[in-house]
Design a protein around this motif. Structure first.
Motif, short mmCIF file in Angstrom:
data_model
loop_
_atom_site.label_atom_id
_atom_site.label_comp_id
_atom_site.label_asym_id
_atom_site.label_seq_id
_atom_site.Cartn_x
_atom_site.Cartn_y
_atom_site.Cartn_z
N GLY A 1 17.86 11.21 -45.17
CA GLY A 1 19.31 11.21 -45.29
C GLY A 1 19.96 12.57 -45.21
N PRO A 2 19.49 13.59 -45.96
CA PRO A 2 20.16 14.90 -45.94
C PRO A 2 20.23 15.54 -44.55
CG PRO A 2 18.78 14.72 -47.88
CD PRO A 2 18.48 13.52 -47.04
N ASN A 3 19.13 15.53 -43.81
CA ASN A 3 19.18 16.09 -42.47
C ASN A 3 20.04 15.26 -41.54
OD1 ASN A 3 17.66 18.58 -42.27
ND2 ASN A 3 15.83 17.39 -42.77
N ALA A 4 20.00 13.95 -41.70
CA ALA A 4 20.86 13.09 -40.88
C ALA A 4 22.33 13.40 -41.14
CB ALA A 4 20.55 11.63 -41.17
N THR A 5 22.69 13.55 -42.41
CA THR A 5 24.07 13.86 -42.76
C THR A 5 24.48 15.22 -42.20
OG1 THR A 5 23.91 12.54 -44.78
CG2 THR A 5 25.67 14.17 -44.68
N ARG A 6 23.59 16.19 -42.31
CA ARG A 6 23.89 17.53 -41.81
C ARG A 6 24.13 17.53 -40.30
NH1 ARG A 6 20.49 21.56 -39.93
NH2 ARG A 6 18.64 20.40 -40.61
N LEU A 7 23.24 16.87 -39.55
CA LEU A 7 23.39 16.84 -38.10
C LEU A 7 24.59 16.01 -37.68
CD1 LEU A 7 21.53 18.25 -35.95
CD2 LEU A 7 20.64 18.20 -38.27
N ALA A 8 24.87 14.95 -38.41
CA ALA A 8 26.09 14.18 -38.13
C ALA A 8 27.31 15.07 -38.30
CB ALA A 8 26.17 12.97 -39.04
N GLY A 9 27.28 15.93 -39.30
CA GLY A 9 28.38 16.86 -39.52
C GLY A 9 28.55 17.85 -38.39
N TYR A 10 27.47 18.14 -37.68
CA TYR A 10 27.57 19.01 -36.51
C TYR A 10 28.26 18.33 -35.34
CZ TYR A 10 23.93 22.02 -38.65
OH TYR A 10 23.20 22.84 -39.47
N GLY A 11 28.37 17.01 -35.40
CA GLY A 11 29.01 16.27 -34.32
C GLY A 11 28.07 15.74 -33.26
N VAL A 12 26.77 15.59 -33.59
CA VAL A 12 25.85 15.03 -32.60
C VAL A 12 26.25 13.60 -32.28
CG1 VAL A 12 23.97 16.51 -33.41
CG2 VAL A 12 24.16 14.17 -34.30
N ASP A 13 25.94 13.18 -31.07
CA ASP A 13 26.33 11.85 -30.62
C ASP A 13 25.33 10.77 -31.01
OD1 ASP A 13 28.73 12.54 -28.80
OD2 ASP A 13 27.16 13.91 -28.14
N GLY A 14 24.09 11.16 -31.21
CA GLY A 14 23.07 10.18 -31.56
C GLY A 14 21.95 10.82 -32.34
N ILE A 15 21.28 10.01 -33.16
CA ILE A 15 20.11 10.45 -33.92
C ILE A 15 18.97 9.47 -33.64
CG2 ILE A 15 19.11 10.77 -36.21
CD1 ILE A 15 21.83 11.73 -37.17
N ILE A 16 17.86 10.01 -33.16
CA ILE A 16 16.66 9.22 -32.90
C ILE A 16 15.77 9.34 -34.12
CG2 ILE A 16 14.70 8.93 -31.34
CD1 ILE A 16 16.42 10.38 -29.19
N THR A 17 15.34 8.19 -34.66
CA THR A 17 14.71 8.19 -35.97
C THR A 17 13.67 7.09 -36.11
OG1 THR A 17 15.14 7.87 -38.35
CG2 THR A 17 16.65 6.80 -36.82
N ASN A 18 12.65 7.34 -36.91
CA ASN A 18 11.68 6.31 -37.27
C ASN A 18 12.22 5.38 -38.35
OD1 ASN A 18 9.90 7.71 -35.58
ND2 ASN A 18 8.99 8.84 -37.28
N THR A 19 13.25 5.83 -39.06
CA THR A 19 13.83 5.09 -40.19
C THR A 19 15.31 4.82 -39.93
OG1 THR A 19 14.28 7.19 -41.33
CG2 THR A 19 12.20 6.08 -41.85
N PRO A 20 15.62 3.93 -39.01
CA PRO A 20 17.02 3.73 -38.64
C PRO A 20 17.91 3.26 -39.79
CG PRO A 20 15.62 2.01 -37.70
CD PRO A 20 14.70 3.06 -38.25
#
Length: 311
Positions: free
Chosen positions: A264-283
């Protein structure tokens, strides 16, 4: 510039898309209605089921994940299969079934031989008997689940002509029709030459380059791809802004899908950067962490283009 002209013409001819309602699970995670980055299940929901299997696709669907990612390679007898590693050791029992066939490269085995392998027991006894799927089987399951596909052409230097063969397989399963191309399909690779080949063969298909090109080199990539998809550890807010400042092969702003974030923390941080998508093992974890954190950051990631103009 000729490639851009072709892409723009194709896009203009396609016009605007019709609304088609997905299943409730897919609809909940549809990039067009999400309030955060698009969440892509890496090799399926691979934290919960053996990667790149039909079971992993189903688990992603169960978790409400519209997009799945996979890896495509070719067997000795020319069939396309879905597996990540270029050898069969890590995710199958090939060493037990074929002990004298070291180094157990995918390209050294026929499809019939690969079908004999257990691709689930290494992950959990609950998945004993899972198989390495063919691309055809994989596409049928994704279609049955009303999901979308981020398809990676893996190690194309080992498989000459795999881009054309993959496109032929996609066409045969109905994945190169108007709706799939606009809404449900992205093809990516670590090989710039492979991405260029896909774009040349089918300039209407959305593509992604896996890696982190230097900012100064991004315009060269924008000529043949729609996404820059880097490892999340290399991403900064400035890099995201540099990517978004350019228009890609379909003359829309370049997108950035980052990998592989499972917390969650890294996902939140990268979302804050404005990335368009996150590829993850834990969707499920990433979606819970990022919903509402980036206002419709993934609105362009459905694969829908509106010709040569900005959205």
């Amino acid at each position: 510039m000729h490639t851009r002209t072709v892409a723009a013409t194709v896009g203009a001819l396609l016009g605007f898309s019709a609304l088609v309602l997905p299943t409730p699970a897919a609809q909940a995670a549809d990039s067009g209605t999400s309030h955060g980055p698009v969440v892509v299940a890496h090799r399926g929901a691979s934290a919960y089921a053996p990667e790149n299997t039909l079971e992993a696709i189903d688990k992603a669907d169960e978790l409400g994940t519209a997009w799945v990612e996979n890896d495509v390679q070719r067997t000795k007898d020319g069939e396309l299969v879905v597996i990540h590693d270029t050898d069969l050791k890590r995710t199958t029992d090939v060493e037990q079934v074929f002990p004298d066939r070291s180094p157990w490269k995918v390209a050294d085995f026929t499809l019939a031989e690969i079908k004999r392998l257990d691709a689930g027991s290494w992950f959990s006894p609950d998945y004993a008997g899972a198989r390495v799927p063919t691309l055809e089987q994989y596409l049928k399951r994704v279609s049955a689940n009303h999901q979308k596909l981020l398809l990676e052409i893996k190690a194309p230097e080992l498989y000459p002509g795999i881009e054309r063969q993959t496109l032929r397989e996609l066409r045969g399963e109905g994945w190169l029709d108007w709706y799939h191309v606009r809404h449900k399909l992205i093809i990516q690779s670590f090989s710039a030459d492979s991405v260029k080949t896909v774009h040349k063969l089918r300039p209407d298909v959305k593509t992604g380059f896996l890696g982190t090109p230097a900012v100064a080199d991004l315009p060269q990539y924008a000529a043949f791809t729609d996404q820059i998809n880097p490892n999340y550890k290399t991403v900064t807010p400035e890099y995201v802004a540099a990517v978004h400042a350019l228009r890609g092969a379909h003359w829309r702003p370049l997108e950035l899908f980052t990998w592989t974030i499972n917390d969650g923390p890294n996902a939140t941080r990268l979302a804050g950067y404005g990335v368009d998508g996150i590829i993850t093992n834990t969707p499920d974890v990433v979606r819970e962490a990022t919903e509402g954190d980036a206002a419709d950051a993934g609105s362009g990631a459905s694969g829908s283009f509106s010709g040569a103009t900005a959205p």
